[in-house]
Design an enzyme around this catalytic site. Structure first.
Site, PDB file in Angstrom:
ATOM      1  N   LYS A 119       0.833  -1.207   0.000  1.00 23.58           N
ATOM      2  CA  LYS A 119       0.000   0.000   0.000  1.00 23.58           C
ATOM      3  C   LYS A 119       0.864   1.253   0.000  1.00 23.58           C
ATOM      4  CE  LYS A 119      -1.914   1.915   3.598  1.00 23.58           C
ATOM      5  NZ  LYS A 119      -2.729   2.226   4.792  1.00 23.58           N
ATOM      6  N   ASP A 137      -6.491   1.006   0.961  1.00 23.62           N
ATOM      7  CA  ASP A 137      -6.555   1.326   2.386  1.00 23.62           C
ATOM      8  C   ASP A 137      -7.939   0.930   2.909  1.00 23.62           C
ATOM      9  OD1 ASP A 137      -8.297   3.285   1.496  1.00 23.62           O
ATOM     10  OD2 ASP A 137      -7.311   4.918   2.576  1.00 23.62           O
TER      11      ASP A 137
END
Length: 248
Positions: A119, A137
């Site tokens: 991420k 997320d």
């Protein structure tokens, strides 16, 4: 489903034409550090914390040599400051020793740094290097499941499935738009369905407040007439900058 997903992306692009990373940064190193700090806190709190941090340690070399207690104190407002300090020292040391003090522009190199997962790597690649990536997320995962674009909960599997239905060139912008929508309108506990621009495309319409006037009161940040999360937002941002740390 693919047609609906791409229409959602197009319509969000009209609403959030100014969608951007909500972390203040001036170079790849600052974005990398800010993204690591953003775990388990808000981008606003990170943005209020990083000015003093980058004034003290503007380069990987200087952050790698930082006094641990001073570094911890500077990032304390972001929470979990001891673990985050170790990650920052570790990644800065790796940048200094393995990459000549420069943030690498490859996924495999970024995820080899301490405290950097996929991420974080995609945030840096997409926004500092212009290389497409999906940032899965909490908001992104929650919304694509709410939109019935995937049933996966593992971030890597979510990423893989969404990558199949959204064009690669749109990955970074789709991430921004989806996260913006999740923060401003499609909240976790009480989505503002009555103020949602993609209500007709949403299988979950009705889970939140459907009355337009009541829904309008649920809007956040610039949508609700409040300051955003960046102290230094882009020029086309339609809202107000966030206040510095300690401002009443």
């Amino acid at each position: 489903m693919v047609r609906r997903a791409r229409r959602i992306n197009r319509e969000l692009a009209e609403v959030y034409y100014y969608a951007h990373p909500e972390l203040d940064f001036e170079n790849p190193f600052q974005l990398l550090v800010a993204t690591v700090l953003s775990a388990q806190t808000t981008d606003l709190r990170v943005n209020q914390t990083t000015p003093a941090l980058f004034a003290a340690y503007p380069t990987p070399e200087e952050m790698a040599a930082a006094d641990p207690e001073k570094l911890e104190e500077l990032i304390r407002p972001t929470g979990f400051f001891r673990n985050k300090a170790k990650s920052l020292t570790g990644l800065s040391t790796a940048l200094r020793d393995r990459f000549g003090g420069e943030v690498p522009g490859k996924l495999e190199d970024l995820v080899s740094l301490p405290g950097v997962g996929r991420k974080t790597a995609f945030v840096v690649l997409g926004n500092a290097f212009g290389r497409p990536g999906l940032t899965v997320d909490t908001h992104f995962g929650r919304l694509v499941r709410r939109w019935k674009l995937t049933e996966q909960t593992d971030p890597d599997r979510v990423e893989a499935e969404i990558a199949e239905i959204i064009p690669k060139s749109e990955w970074t912008d789709f991430s921004h738009r989806t996260i913006f929508h999740g923060r401003r309108i499609c909240h976790s506990r009480r989505p503002a369905c009555g103020a949602c621009p993609i209500a007709e495309l949403c299988p979950a319409y009705g889970e939140g407040e459907t009355d337009p006037q009541k829904a309008k009161k649920l809007l956040k940040y610039e949508m609700g007439g409040q300051p955003g999360q960046r102290l230094n937002p882009p020029a086309d941002y339609p809202g107000r900058p966030a206040p510095p740390l300690g401002t009443p």
